[in-house]
Design an enzyme around this catalytic site. Structure first.
Site, mmCIF file in Angstrom:
data_model
loop_
_atom_site.group_PDB
_atom_site.id
_atom_site.type_symbol
_atom_site.label_atom_id
_atom_site.label_comp_id
_atom_site.label_asym_id
_atom_site.label_seq_id
_atom_site.Cartn_x
_atom_site.Cartn_y
_atom_site.Cartn_z
ATOM 1 N N LYS A 18 36.762 36.999 33.339
ATOM 2 C CA LYS A 18 36.596 35.677 33.947
ATOM 3 C C LYS A 18 35.596 34.840 33.145
ATOM 4 C CE LYS A 18 37.587 37.149 38.685
ATOM 5 N NZ LYS A 18 37.012 37.335 40.025
ATOM 6 N N ALA A 61 30.888 43.652 40.449
ATOM 7 C CA ALA A 61 30.232 43.507 39.150
ATOM 8 C C ALA A 61 29.932 42.042 38.909
ATOM 9 C CB ALA A 61 31.128 44.054 38.043
ATOM 10 N N ALA A 118 31.804 37.017 38.819
ATOM 11 C CA ALA A 118 31.774 38.289 39.547
ATOM 12 C C ALA A 118 33.188 38.700 39.906
ATOM 13 C CB ALA A 118 30.921 38.151 40.807
ATOM 14 N N ASP A 119 33.344 39.978 40.175
ATOM 15 C CA ASP A 119 34.603 40.499 40.683
ATOM 16 C C ASP A 119 34.294 41.687 41.581
ATOM 17 O OD1 ASP A 119 37.668 40.167 40.248
ATOM 18 O OD2 ASP A 119 37.293 42.320 40.357
ATOM 19 N N THR A 120 35.129 41.856 42.595
ATOM 20 C CA THR A 120 34.950 42.930 43.555
ATOM 21 C C THR A 120 36.210 43.779 43.614
ATOM 22 O OG1 THR A 120 33.461 41.567 44.871
ATOM 23 C CG2 THR A 120 34.445 43.456 45.985
#
Length: 172
Positions: A33, A87, A50-52
């Site tokens: 991203k 993250a 961020a990514d989950t």
């Protein structure tokens, strides 16, 4: 956190290598991203992405495409525990840092009426694992968490703040 910011969005492909360790997928996607968004930045901008991911039995539950997938995901997590990994990627110029935080979430058993109500009332199609801890289903279904509530929401604020405080000059 009281720090001024602006939001920039760009649709980004969220695919990842199937053989990537499941605990590293969120970091891979947060960095992906960031790489996509760098074209929108000014020279001195600080970019935070961020990514989950939701991990059940070494299987990643992505964002559901439709009601059927949402139902299948919620049926998979109800009555058991799973991991949520969020993250964060911080980019400034050509320097990039990625870190992650993991929280264990335990759900109580949910019946089909509760699952249907949640899908219809909350439309969980933009959430990994088809749920938001802050939504109705989190209020009635989550028995316990071991870790940060904010990690499950999608941004481990405590870790982000500590990183910004130790590496950047913060202005409130």
């Amino acid at each position: 956190m009281g720090i001024p910011f602006s939001i920039k969005t760009l649709d980004t492909d969220e695919s990842f290598p199937e053989d990537l360790d499941k605990s590293l997928v969120a970091g891979f996607l947060a960095k992906k991203k960031a790489m996509a968004l760098q074209v929108l930045l000014d020279e001195h901008d600080l970019l935070i992405t961020a990514d989950t991911t939701v991990i059940v039995n070494e299987c990643i539950l992505n964002k559901p495409a439709d009601e059927e997938q949402a139902r299948a995901m919620l049926e998979q997590i109800q009555g058991r525990s799973h991991k949520v990994v969020t993250a964060v990627c911080i980019t400034e110029g050509s320097h990039t840092t990625v870190f992650s935080d993991t929280t264990q979430v335990s759900f109580s058993a949910l019946d089909s009426t509760e699952i249907s109500h949640y899908i219809q009332s909350s439309r969980p199609f933009d959430k990994a694992g088809a749920y938001g801890i802050q939504d109705w289903i989190g209020l009635i279904g989550i028995e316990s968490i071991n870790g940060s509530y904010y990690t499950v929401m999608g941004l481990p604020i405590h870790r982000l703040y500590a990183h910004l405080k130790s590496n950047f000059s913060i202005e409130y």
